[in-house]
Scaffold this motif. Structure first.
Motif, PDB file in Angstrom:
ATOM      1  N   TRP A  33      -3.652   0.655   8.238  1.00 25.29           N
ATOM      2  CA  TRP A  33      -3.241  -0.273   7.282  1.00 25.29           C
ATOM      3  C   TRP A  33      -2.127  -1.112   7.423  1.00 25.29           C
ATOM      4  O   TRP A  33      -1.150  -0.207   7.074  1.00 25.29           O
ATOM      5  N   THR A  34      -1.610  -2.445   7.839  1.00 22.25           N
ATOM      6  CA  THR A  34      -0.588  -3.520   6.512  1.00 22.25           C
ATOM      7  C   THR A  34      -0.718  -3.425   6.060  1.00 22.25           C
ATOM      8  O   THR A  34      -1.423  -4.333   5.818  1.00 22.25           O
ATOM      9  N   VAL A  35      -0.099  -3.102   4.811  1.00 21.48           N
ATOM     10  CA  VAL A  35       0.425  -3.620   3.392  1.00 21.48           C
ATOM     11  C   VAL A  35       1.695  -4.895   3.124  1.00 21.48           C
ATOM     12  O   VAL A  35       2.426  -3.965   3.412  1.00 21.48           O
TER      13      VAL A  35
ATOM     14  N   ARG B 297      -6.238  -5.043   8.700  1.00 21.69           N
ATOM     15  CA  ARG B 297      -6.606  -4.106  10.008  1.00 21.69           C
ATOM     16  C   ARG B 297      -7.310  -4.272  11.026  1.00 21.69           C
ATOM     17  O   ARG B 297      -7.548  -5.320  10.437  1.00 21.69           O
TER      18      ARG B 297
ATOM     19  N   ARG C 113      -8.597   2.607  -2.711  1.00 24.22           N
ATOM     20  CA  ARG C 113      -7.845   2.035  -1.745  1.00 24.22           C
ATOM     21  C   ARG C 113      -9.084   1.180  -0.739  1.00 24.22           C
ATOM     22  O   ARG C 113     -10.347   1.740  -0.842  1.00 24.22           O
TER      23      ARG C 113
ATOM     24  N   THR D  96       4.150  -2.811   4.272  1.00 24.33           N
ATOM     25  CA  THR D  96       4.426  -1.119   4.555  1.00 24.33           C
ATOM     26  C   THR D  96       2.789  -0.708   5.514  1.00 24.33           C
ATOM     27  O   THR D  96       1.980  -1.216   5.758  1.00 24.33           O
ATOM     28  N   THR D  97       3.153   0.425   6.180  1.00 29.65           N
ATOM     29  CA  THR D  97       1.680   1.170   6.587  1.00 29.65           C
ATOM     30  C   THR D  97       1.388   2.297   5.923  1.00 29.65           C
ATOM     31  O   THR D  97       1.866   3.247   5.607  1.00 29.65           O
ATOM     32  N   GLU D  98       0.114   1.776   5.742  1.00 30.95           N
ATOM     33  CA  GLU D  98      -0.517   3.147   5.047  1.00 30.95           C
ATOM     34  C   GLU D  98      -2.593   3.479   5.763  1.00 30.95           C
ATOM     35  O   GLU D  98      -3.035   2.489   6.459  1.00 30.95           O
ATOM     36  N   ASP D  99      -2.139   4.389   6.628  1.00 29.69           N
ATOM     37  CA  ASP D  99      -3.795   4.486   7.204  1.00 29.69           C
ATOM     38  C   ASP D  99      -4.038   3.599   8.729  1.00 29.69           C
ATOM     39  O   ASP D  99      -5.072   3.657   8.663  1.00 29.69           O
TER      40      ASP D  99
ATOM     41  N   TYR E  67      -4.113  -5.629   2.599  1.00 31.03           N
ATOM     42  CA  TYR E  67      -4.699  -4.757   3.652  1.00 31.03           C
ATOM     43  C   TYR E  67      -4.965  -5.123   4.332  1.00 31.03           C
ATOM     44  O   TYR E  67      -5.913  -6.325   4.667  1.00 31.03           O
TER      45      TYR E  67
ATOM     46  N   ARG F  29      -1.232  -6.116  -3.899  1.00 33.25           N
ATOM     47  CA  ARG F  29      -1.652  -5.826  -2.455  1.00 33.25           C
ATOM     48  C   ARG F  29      -2.883  -6.283  -1.113  1.00 33.25           C
ATOM     49  O   ARG F  29      -3.613  -6.317  -2.032  1.00 33.25           O
TER      50      ARG F  29
END
Length: 204
Positions: free
Chosen positions: A117-119, A131, A194, A112-115, A129, A127
């Protein structure tokens, strides 16, 4: 008259008989003389029966072979041979069994993508992260895991720039792209469960 008729015949018979007797008497000495071949054979020594070669062994005649009369023989009708039917069996080769390869199990965890970052979440719940950061002085790739570890994956400076890594704790990382009187700083840390990143510029 009858006696005068038979007189010449009787005289002829008497003359013939006399001629036969005289011829027999004349040939008697000749018949008594042995032929030269008989005298030669009489002079040969008697040979022993053992001097003769042994008789050859008698050849045994082969036993007659009984033949079965062919139907139609002697009747004047020729019997044609019956054609022999040949049975051909066609064997179909077995078809090669092709087993379709099973698709590889999708072991890659979902992303997934969060802010920015590829998670990626692993099976154990951990997890990761990742980037990429690009600035005027170069490019850097940073990875942060949920167990509060920050790592620099790659750092490529631009022409005329230099890269410098500063990390005092596993959860705090700073990457510097420097030139004379001018720097770009990428600061990454684990904060509030995070990743947190900040890019700053110093000088001009």
């Amino acid at each position: 008259m009858r006696s005068s008729r038979w007189t010449p015949i009787a005289g002829w018979l008497a003359a013939t008989a006399t001629s036969i007797v005289l011829a027999s008497v004349a040939l008697l000495p000749v018949l008594r003389t042995n032929a030269p071949e008989d005298r030669a054979l009489a002079q040969l020594p008697a040979s022993d029966a053992g001097d003769f070669p042994a008789p050859l062994p008698s050849a045994t005649a082969p036993a007659p072979t009984s033949t079965t009369p062919t139907p139609g023989a002697g009747t004047g009708t020729a019997t044609k041979p019956r054609p022999t039917a040949t049975r051909t069996t066609t064997t179909t080769p077995p078809r090669p069994t092709t087993t379709a390869p099973k698709p590889p199990a999708n072991t890659a965890p979902p992303t997934t993508t969060e802010d920015g970052w590829t998670v990626t979440t692993a099976g154990d719940g951990k997890r990761t992260y990742v980037r990429s950061f690009r600035v005027e002085g170069g490019q850097a790739v940073i990875r942060v895991t949920s167990d509060a570890v920050v790592q620099l994956v790659t750092a490529t400076p631009a022409d005329g720039w230099q890269v410098q890594k500063v990390q005092d704790t596993p959860d705090n990382l700073a990457v510097y792209f420097n030139e004379t009187g001018h720097s770009f700083i990428i600061h990454a840390t684990w904060h509030n469960d995070r990743p947190f990143a900040q890019v700053s510029e110093i000088g001009s």
